[in-house]
Write a protein that holds these residues in place. Structure first.
Motif, PDB file in Angstrom:
ATOM      1  N   ASP A  46     -44.266   0.363   3.033  1.00 44.50           N
ATOM      2  CA  ASP A  46     -43.254  -0.385   2.293  1.00 44.50           C
ATOM      3  C   ASP A  46     -42.516  -1.333   3.251  1.00 44.50           C
ATOM      4  N   THR A  47     -42.049  -0.766   4.348  1.00 47.86           N
ATOM      5  CA  THR A  47     -41.278  -1.546   5.317  1.00 47.86           C
ATOM      6  C   THR A  47     -42.136  -2.615   5.977  1.00 47.86           C
ATOM      7  N   LEU A  48     -43.335  -2.217   6.409  1.00 52.81           N
ATOM      8  CA  LEU A  48     -44.189  -3.181   7.119  1.00 52.81           C
ATOM      9  C   LEU A  48     -44.612  -4.333   6.212  1.00 52.81           C
ATOM     10  N   SER A  49     -44.965  -4.010   4.980  1.00 53.44           N
ATOM     11  CA  SER A  49     -45.434  -5.081   4.090  1.00 53.44           C
ATOM     12  C   SER A  49     -44.295  -6.055   3.799  1.00 53.44           C
ATOM     13  N   LEU A  50     -43.094  -5.543   3.712  1.00 55.34           N
ATOM     14  CA  LEU A  50     -41.929  -6.407   3.490  1.00 55.34           C
ATOM     15  C   LEU A  50     -41.704  -7.324   4.696  1.00 55.34           C
ATOM     16  N   LYS A  58     -36.150  -1.507  11.507  1.00 55.10           N
ATOM     17  CA  LYS A  58     -36.537  -2.314  12.679  1.00 55.10           C
ATOM     18  C   LYS A  58     -37.326  -1.486  13.682  1.00 55.10           C
ATOM     19  N   LYS A  59     -36.960  -0.195  13.761  1.00 58.86           N
ATOM     20  CA  LYS A  59     -37.700   0.694  14.676  1.00 58.86           C
ATOM     21  C   LYS A  59     -39.165   0.782  14.244  1.00 58.86           C
ATOM     22  N   ILE A  60     -39.375   0.906  12.946  1.00 56.42           N
ATOM     23  CA  ILE A  60     -40.752   0.982  12.413  1.00 56.42           C
ATOM     24  C   ILE A  60     -41.502  -0.299  12.740  1.00 56.42           C
TER      25      ILE A  60
END
Ligand code: SF4
Length: 413
Positions: free
Chosen positions: A53-57, A14-16
């Motif tokens: 990875d995180t953002l695309s998800l 969530k921080k990202i």
């Protein structure tokens, strides 16, 4: 690193997302990665733990929440992909790095107590509790104890010492699983529980953790859906939505939504205001309650269209009977229960009902008339309270929503 790659809603992830929260500023490559992951039907194709990875998800979650109802095949598809990729990642950790590393990974959600096995008495000591041989190996337990699960229990009853991935030697407080119980992903009656601890194996932990992450993602998407009506949507988010539709239609080819048939209505999941109108209302609330609120609510709840501009009923159902034999009879019956019955003194309200269904000002309920007027979306709670204050009798779920339709979707899932 591992933490946010496994759980996309962890604090680190969530921080990202917060750091890169400006959608227009995100590079096209992230959007492309989202689409690639959807179309490959794997959410785990990207480099584990990378920011991309995180953002695309999260772009996938955002797209699903902005453009589809929580009921839709697209959201089901995302939930299933999250479940599968989480499970696969956890299995890889177990096989490559071992049980201890896996337990550390699971600790962000589970408070796990490891039991001590007494060879002499063949019992397992978990805190204050003692589990006997039958409970540990439990050959009689159903392999389908996790609803929709894939045979997680395959116990090796003949093994004398507990050391394998299938051995039940861990305890987790049963309350940890409340979200799974709420979403009917698990039944407590299928598990051994003592002293508030559910007895589980490593394999069970992987399964339960994966389902928990998937359920949380589902709730996260539902929240986006309930809070986002009317927001402007980036074209690249719409492209991700198209990829979701394409991939989910393939995946759920036989599913009812994909073929244009929405779910049958579940009356027990109606919000209090709608149940009140269904039982008939008095003259002050009749026109608004029946012709506007009930008509829009029942049609959207039954048909559950994806969120598109200017929807037409005929775009989502092909069988006119859904209108003539399901939705409209319910509205007319509620009108009949009003005091006085609505059509007794205002027969023209039948045309108003058609009008709010998008069929134009006519008494004929015909699918071919779709688009002759606007198909009205159910009013938000605030407006309902303004127009007909007596209809709003909020319960606990009402606190979480802003629209009666969202209440229905939340309770139905
Ligand atoms: S809060 Fe909204 S959904 Fe709940 S009873 Fe009131 S109007 Fe209906």
């Amino acid at each position: 690193m591992w933490q946010y790659s496994i759980n996309p809603l962890s604090a680190e992830a969530k921080k990202i997302v917060k750091r890169y929260s400006s959608i227009p500023d995100l590079p096209d490559a992230i959007f492309e990665l989202s689409k690639k992951r959807i179309l490959s039907k794997k959410l785990d194709t990207a480099t584990l733990g990378s920011v991309e990875d995180t953002l695309s998800l999260h772009l996938i979650f955002l797209s699903a929440g902005l453009l589809f109802t929580p009921y839709s095949v697209e959201v089901r598809f995302v939930k299933e992909m999250v479940y599968k990729s989480t499970r696969k990642k956890l299995e890889n950790i177990e096989s490559e790095l071992g049980a201890t590393r896996l337990l550390r990974q699971l600790a962000d959600k589970f408070n796990i107590t490891e039991g001590i096995y007494d060879r002499e008495t063949e019992t397992l000591h978990l805190g204050e509790e003692v589990f006997d041989k039958k409970e540990i190996f439990a050959e009689s337990q159903s392999p389908d104890k996790i609803r929709g699960g894939r045979g997680t229990v395959d116990m090796q009853k003949s093994r004398g010492v507990l050391d394998g991935i299938r051995d039940r030697k861990y305890g987790v407080p049963w309350k940890t699983f409340l979200p799974l119980l709420k979403h009917k992903e698990m039944r407590l009656t299928d598990w051994y529980i003592k002293g508030g601890l559910v007895l589980v194996s490593l394999l069970d932990l992987i399964e339960l953790y994966s389902r928990l992450v998937a359920v949380e993602v589902f709730e996260y998407i539902s929240k986006i859906y309930t809070r986002s009506k009317g927001v402007e949507i980036d074209e690249r988010i719409k492209e991700i939505a198209s990829a979701l539709t394409e991939a989910s239609k393939e995946r759920f080819r036989a599913a009812s939504f994909a073929s244009g048939k929405a779910k049958e209505l579940s009356f027990e999941n109606f919000p209090p205001c709608i149940s009140t109108v269904m039982n008939g209302v008095t003259s002050g609330s009749r026109n608004y309650g029946i012709s506007v609120l009930l008509t829009s609510f029942l049609s959207y709840a039954r048909i559950a269209p994806p969120r598109v501009d200017n929807p037409k009923i005929s775009d989502f159902i092909k069988d006119e009977k859904i209108l003539t034999e399901e939705i409209v009879p319910l509205i007319y019956q509620a009108a009949e229960r009003c005091s006085p019955p609505l059509f007794d003194d205002q027969p023209q309200e039948k045309m108003n009902i058609s009008y709010h269904l998008g069929l134009g000002l006519t008494k004929d309920i015909r699918l071919e008339n779709s688009g002759a007027s606007k198909w009205y979306f159910p009013s938000n709670c605030e407006k309902i309270r303004r127009e007909a204050p007596g209809l709003c009798r909020p319960d606990d779920i009402c606190r979480k929503i802003k629209n009666p339709l969202h209440y229905y979707f939340i309770k139905s899932t």
